[in-house]
Design an enzyme around this catalytic site. Sequence first.
Site, short mmCIF file in Angstrom:
data_model
loop_
_atom_site.label_atom_id
_atom_site.label_comp_id
_atom_site.label_asym_id
_atom_site.label_seq_id
_atom_site.Cartn_x
_atom_site.Cartn_y
_atom_site.Cartn_z
N LYS A 187 0.81 -1.18 0.02
CA LYS A 187 0.01 -0.12 -0.08
C LYS A 187 0.91 1.21 0.07
O LYS A 187 0.29 2.18 -0.52
CB LYS A 187 -0.85 0.00 1.00
CG LYS A 187 -0.42 -0.04 2.42
CD LYS A 187 -1.49 -0.08 3.79
CE LYS A 187 -0.86 -0.18 4.96
NZ LYS A 187 -1.89 -0.17 6.16
N ARG A 188 2.09 1.19 0.51
CA ARG A 188 2.86 2.29 0.43
C ARG A 188 3.45 2.70 -0.91
O ARG A 188 4.11 3.64 -1.02
CB ARG A 188 4.17 2.13 1.57
CG ARG A 188 3.68 1.74 2.88
CD ARG A 188 3.35 3.01 3.82
NE ARG A 188 2.87 2.48 5.19
CZ ARG A 188 1.86 3.01 5.57
NH1 ARG A 188 1.09 4.00 4.76
NH2 ARG A 188 1.35 2.78 6.68
#
Length: 509
Positions: A263-264
Amino acid sequence: MSVRVRFAPSPTGPLHIGGVRTALYNFLFAKKYKGVFILRIEDTDQTRFVPEAEGYIKKSLDWLGLEPMEGPGYGGAYGPYKQSERKDLYTKFVQQLLDDGKAYYAFDTSEELDDMRNRYQAQGITAKYDHKTRTEMKNSLTMSEADVAAKLSNGEKYTVRLLVEADQTITFNDEIREQVSFSTNELDDKVLMKADGLPTYHLANVVDDYHMKITHVIRGEEWLSSTAHHVLMYQCFGWEEAMPKFAHLPLILKPTGKGKLSKRDGAKFGMPVFPLSWESENPEDAFTGFKEEGFLPDGLLNFLAFLGWNPGTEQEIFTMEELINAFSISKINKSGARFDFDKSKWFGQQYLKEKDNETLANLMLPFAEALGYQKDHDYMTQVAGLMKERAHTIKEMVDEADYLFGAINEYDEKTLRKKWKEPSSKIITDIIALLNDTSPFDKETIESSIKSYITDNELGFGAVLPLLRIGLSGTMKGPDIFGIISLLGLEESNRRLSILRDEIAINIV
Ligand code: GLU
């Protein structure tokens, strides 16, 4: 037997794009075989539960058109479809395993579990709670029946663990990976029921797949190793006949091709990795979505379909119906699929081009409003017609058309310096006069009168068109220049050209 597949997300946060791909493949498979696509919310982990996540999952599926045929809020005869509402069922089946000697009570505290692991760690061994270590622990296999009964009646906390016998081989067929085998010596005695009385993922997942008559489990590769436990549980319950077929989808890799997409990575690579945006007070946990970045859902689905699957032909653009027909588990790849953001933009562009201007105008409206642009629908439709050939997203269509919605913010000075020559001022004056005489003031007539002017005066396009572009839009990139003139209208076009000649060029050149 009719196909029944489920998408079973845990509501622990926004739905990652990998989850969307899992949902899509399940959806395609269900549709292809005229089966049922089910949404099941796996919310038994209280520690990771996020209340907004379920709504987010449903909104994402809705935006993408992947509507469940059964699920919480969607109806269906096998509900409830939220695991937190099925507790009694899990309790009943855990009891069955306990009664049959296939599972056991474990009373170890977390300190005792840590002690055990540390003890082994000191000898360089990473220990699990398994056939080796369970003999040293506090459980119903090592304690007397009376002690166990006493603990239970005192209300002491316990977990229930699956009894995994040593020296066996669990083999199952994965539709993508073919035969997969695990030795039970590698498997731990998974907790089935936690101390809070709630089932773990493993128990609830198997009990529900069985009761919901799931025929195919299509899920991410990260669950492959759990499948050995699941197969074992089907055996323990005596449900082997009804065991679904398994298909574990390849990982989605970072744009660099190295490592799993996280997600980063969205922030890191400047791209969305979630379908919709996700708000959070902590800026690190707030994410933008494909929708908010202006991607069309059908283009995104087409892109996602190719993330791990391909039809084996050259065709890349598929309508939903074509995807449904072409989709097959046997054409899913084993190796990880690189998340190529540029490719998602390419798909976006192919879909924008094909959309009618009216539809695009409606989709552009919220983006234009957010920037404070006020233009009527007819104007917006014309902007759509001009911008759609070049843009990848709806947002881009609006962002890059700023000069069509308001004044020019910035001039490409470098190009202007290069292109502005001695006769340029006169050329602009001529064009202004020419436009005054152009009637009707439409794209085709404007184009032919400007082109005749260029040829009649033996000027060359390069001496005229770049000046017009910069004068009318400030930039060299943009849609058809004659379309821009016609959309801006006679007055505004000539006003901008005069500004170029009398203010901008004088100051810059
Ligand atoms: N709840 C699991 C997840 O969040 C589901 C895995 C499965 O499909 O079995 O991915």
